[in-house]
Design an enzyme around this catalytic site. Structure first.
Site, PDB file in Angstrom:
ATOM      1  N   LYS A 120       4.644   4.472   4.562  1.00  0.00           N
ATOM      2  CA  LYS A 120       4.015   3.681   3.780  1.00  0.00           C
ATOM      3  C   LYS A 120       2.595   3.228   4.395  1.00  0.00           C
ATOM      4  CE  LYS A 120       4.389  -0.687   2.505  1.00  0.00           C
ATOM      5  NZ  LYS A 120       5.054  -1.697   2.649  1.00  0.00           N
ATOM      6  N   ASP A 138       4.464   1.271  -2.702  1.00  0.00           N
ATOM      7  CA  ASP A 138       5.224   0.034  -2.742  1.00  0.00           C
ATOM      8  C   ASP A 138       6.477  -0.930  -3.313  1.00  0.00           C
ATOM      9  OD1 ASP A 138       4.027  -1.703  -3.663  1.00  0.00           O
ATOM     10  OD2 ASP A 138       2.994  -3.322  -2.032  1.00  0.00           O
TER      11      ASP A 138
END
Ligand code: SF4
Length: 211
Positions: A120, A138
Site C-alpha cells: 500500500k 486502504d
C-alpha cells in the site's frame, strides 16, 4: 456494475475535484515516503502535526538518520505504533543512503524492500510522488468499492486487481484519491451520507441512508 455506470461515477468524482491529492503534508518524495510510513493506523492530521515539526529540522535520509531512533521518537511519539515506526524509519534511511544515493527508488521492488513499507505504501509513493497509475487500497477504498459495486472483493488485493482492470486509463492516476476522499467524507464507515452523495443514483449499495 457495468462499464457505463463506472465511467459516469468516475466522471462525477473528477468534475467535483479535478486535481485531488493526498492530505498528508510533504514537499519531496522522501517526505511523502516517511509520512506514509508513519500513517499506518494513524490519521493524516496526526501525522501532519508530527511532520510539521520534524521536517523543518530533518527532511533528508541523512538528517533523519542522524537523529537516531530516540531522537526521532521525540517528534513522532504522538502517533500510534511510534516505537516500531521510529525503528523502521531509521533503517529505511540507512538503506536509502547505502543503496539508493539518498533517493527514493521509483520502483515497487526496491520500495517494498524498505522496512515498514508494504504494497500500500509503495502504491501511494509511486502514484503520488512519481505519477504512476497505481491504486493503493486502504480501508476507505475497500469500503467504497464494495458498497458501490465499482469493484467488489473479499480483501484489499482482490479489490486492487479489479480496480486496475476496470478503471479506464484516463482516471487511473487519480482514482486512489477520489475514492479515499469519498470514503473519508461522504461514504463514511458507520453511516454513509447517501442523501448528499453525488453518485447516489449510480451506487448499488442496498442500505442507503437519507442523511
Ligand atoms: S450512495 Fe451512500 S453508500 Fe453509495 S457511495 Fe454514496 S454514500 Fe456511499
Amino acid at each position: 456494475m457495468n462499464a457505463e455506470k463506472r465511467y459516469e461515477i468516475f466522471s462525477r468524482l473528477r468534475d467535483d475535484n479535478p486535481n485531488p491529492t493526498t492530505e498528508l503534508n510533504y514537499s519531496s518524495p522522501f517526505e511523502l515516503l516517511i509520512a506514509v510510513l508513519l500513517s499506518a493506523q494513524a490519521t493524516d492530521v496526526g501525522v501532519n502535526k508530527a511532520t510539521d515539526k520534524l521536517y523543518p529540522v530533518a527532511n533528508t535520509p541523512q538528517a533523519i538518520y542522524d537523529l537516531g531512533v530516540d531522537g526521532l521518537k521525540e517528534y513522532i511519539k504522538t502517533i500510534g505504533l511510534f516505537n516500531s515506526k521510529a525503528e523502521n524509519t531509521i533503517k529505511t534511511c540507512r538503506i536509502l543512503l547505502d543503496k539508493h544515493n539518498g533517493e527514493v527508488p521509483q520502483n515497487r521492488k526496491d520500495l517494498e524492500a524498505l522496512p515498514g513499507v508494504g504494497r500500500k505504501t509503495a502504491n501511494v509513493v509511486l502514484n503520488t510522488a512519481f505519477g504512476q497509475p497505481t491504486i493503493a487500497v486502504d480501508t476507505h477504498i475497500f469500503r467504497v468499492s464494495n458498497r458501490t459495486g465499482i469493484a467488489k472483493g473479499k480483501n484489499v488485493d482482490e479489490v486492487e486487481q479489479k480496480l486496475l482492470r476496470h478503471v479506464p486509463k484516463e482516471f487511473k492516476l487519480d482514482i486512489h484519491h477520489w475514492l479515499i476522499l469519498h470514503g473519508r467524507y461522504t461514504c463514511v464507515a458507520r453511516k454513509p451520507r447517501c442523501g448528499s452523495c453525488i453518485i447516489e443514483d449510480l451506487c448499488e449499495f442496498k442500505e442507503k441512508t437519507e442523511i
